[in-house]
Scaffold this active site. Structure first.
Site, PDB file in Angstrom:
ATOM      1  N   GLU A   1       0.693  -1.206  -0.065  1.00 14.09           N
ATOM      2  CA  GLU A   1       0.148   0.141  -0.111  1.00 14.09           C
ATOM      3  C   GLU A   1       0.778   1.254   0.036  1.00 14.09           C
ATOM      4  O   GLU A   1       0.628   2.334  -0.770  1.00 14.09           O
ATOM      5  CB  GLU A   1      -0.853  -0.153   1.350  1.00 14.09           C
ATOM      6  CG  GLU A   1      -1.923   1.353   1.179  1.00 14.09           C
ATOM      7  CD  GLU A   1      -2.653   1.277   2.558  1.00 14.09           C
ATOM      8  OE1 GLU A   1      -3.121   2.413   2.904  1.00 14.09           O
ATOM      9  OE2 GLU A   1      -3.181   0.164   3.019  1.00 14.09           O
TER      10      GLU A   1
ATOM     11  N   SER B   1      -0.419  -9.901   6.077  1.00 11.18           N
ATOM     12  CA  SER B   1      -1.363  -8.868   6.455  1.00 11.18           C
ATOM     13  C   SER B   1      -0.837  -7.944   7.637  1.00 11.18           C
ATOM     14  O   SER B   1      -0.939  -8.146   8.591  1.00 11.18           O
ATOM     15  CB  SER B   1      -2.732  -9.757   6.843  1.00 11.18           C
ATOM     16  OG  SER B   1      -3.749  -9.007   7.325  1.00 11.18           O
TER      17      SER B   1
ATOM     18  N   ASN C   1      -2.835  -5.410   8.936  1.00  5.73           N
ATOM     19  CA  ASN C   1      -3.627  -5.158   9.887  1.00  5.73           C
ATOM     20  C   ASN C   1      -3.836  -6.216  10.767  1.00  5.73           C
ATOM     21  O   ASN C   1      -4.093  -6.209  12.058  1.00  5.73           O
ATOM     22  CB  ASN C   1      -5.111  -4.747   9.248  1.00  5.73           C
ATOM     23  CG  ASN C   1      -5.809  -5.988   8.586  1.00  5.73           C
ATOM     24  OD1 ASN C   1      -6.428  -6.470   9.166  1.00  5.73           O
ATOM     25  ND2 ASN C   1      -5.575  -6.185   7.534  1.00  5.73           N
TER      26      ASN C   1
END
Length: 269
Positions: free
Chosen positions: A70, A166, A168
Site C-alpha cells: 500500500e 497482512s 492489519n
C-alpha cells in the site's frame, strides 16, 4: 505476481486492495492487460489526497511501512515530494523545503496507537502541518483493534486469523501483546499449536479485515473439538459499511450460470 511484466500481454490482471502506483497502471495499459481494479476505496482516498497535496505544493509525509504494498503504491503518486516515516524517531530526520507547507497521510492498516504517536511528533516538529479531512485508518481495522483492547483483559489467549503478510492482522496481535495477553497470528486452524491451549480456559478469536469467513468457522470448529464449547459472539463495533465490487466482478456474477464464491477475498489486505 509481483509485476505486471509477468502477466502475458492481453490477459487479465487484478489489482489488490492495497492499490498500485500510476506506473503500474501505465504498464498494464501498455501491455493491453484487462484490468480488474479491486483497490479498497479507502486506499484510493489516500491516493487522491496525495495527488491533491502534491499539486498544492506541500511536502508529503507518508506514515507507514516502506516495504508494504500500500505504501509503495501511494508513494508512486507523488514520489518527488513524499517521504515515508515508520516511527517517532524517524520524524527527527525529516528535511523539507518549507516547514510551513507540510502534509501527512497514513497507511490505512496501521495501529491507531502507533499512528497517533507519529502524528503527534509531526505536529510538534511542523506546527502548521496539514492532515486528511478524515483519518485514513481503515474502519474495519480500527473496529477490530478496539475490540481486541476491550476483550484482551478477559481472556487467556487471543488468536488472529490472517496471513503473515497482512499488516492489519499483525497489528491485532501486537495490540493484544502490548496489553499483556498471549496472542498468535494463524493462517488457519492447522496453525494452532496444541501447547498454546494447555491450561487455557478462555480463548478469544478475531480475524484480519479481509480473512475469509470459512477460515474463521474452521477455527471455531477446531476449538470446539478441543473442549471450548461455550461460545459467545461479542460485537463491540457494529459494521454497516459496504463497498461495491468491481464492475467486472458484478458482471461475472450476473452472467454466471452457477454462484461464484470467494469473491470478497479480492479485497484482502
Amino acid at each position: 505476481m509481483d509485476s505486471v511484466d509477468e502477466v502475458p500481454a492481453g490477459e487479465r490482471v487484478i489489482y489488490s486492495a492495497h492499490g498500485v502506483s500510476p506506473e503500474v497502471r501505465e504498464a498494464s495499459k501498455q501491455r493491453k492487460l484487462r484490468v480488474i481494479d479491486a483497490t479498497c476505496p479507502l486506499v484510493t482516498k489516500v491516493h487522491v489526497e496525495a495527488v491533491k497535496f502534491a499539486k498544492e505544493g506541500y511536502s508529503l509525509i507518508l506514515i507507514g511501512h516502506r516495504d508494504h504494498d500500500e505504501v509503495i503504491g501511494t508513494l508512486g503518486e507523488a514520489p518527488s515530494v513524499t517521504q515515508v516515516v515508520g516511527s517517532v524517531e524517524e520524524v527527527e530526520g525529516l528535511h523539507v523545503p518549507d516547514p510551513d507547507r507540510v502534509a501527512y497521510l497514513t497507511q490505512t492498516t496501521l495501529s491507531l496507537d502507533e499512528t497517533r504517536d507519529i502524528i503527534a511528533a509531526l505536529k510538534e516538529r511542523f506546527p502548521k502541518i496539514k492532515g486528511p479531512a478524515a483519518q485514513d485508518i481503515c474502519y474495519a481495522t480500527e473496529n477490530r483493534q478496539t475490540a481486541v483492547k476491550q476483550t484482551s483483559s478477559r481472556v487467556d489467549l487471543l488468536l488472529v486469523v490472517g496471513s503473515d503478510n497482512s499488516s492489519n492482522s499483525k497489528r491485532l496481535v501486537e495490540v493484544a501483546r502490548t496489553l499483556g495477553t498471549h496472542s498468535h497470528l494463524i493462517e488457519n486452524f492447522r496453525s494452532i499449536s496444541p501447547e498454546w491451549l494447555q491450561g487455557i480456559s478462555t480463548v478469544a478469536l478475531t480475524a484480519g479485515a479481509s480473512a475469509p469467513e470459512i477460515l474463521v468457522e474452521q477455527v471455531i470448529d477446531h476449538l470446539t473439538s478441543q473442549g471450548f464449547t461455550n461460545l459467545q459472539e461479542v460485537e463491540v463495533m457494529p459494521e454497516n459499511v459496504r463497498f461495491g465490487l468491481p464492475p467486472e466482478i458484478v458482471e461475472a456474477v450476473n452472467t454466471s450460470p452457477t454462484p461464484l464464491v470467494g469473491i470478497e477475498s479480492l479485497a484482502g489486505r
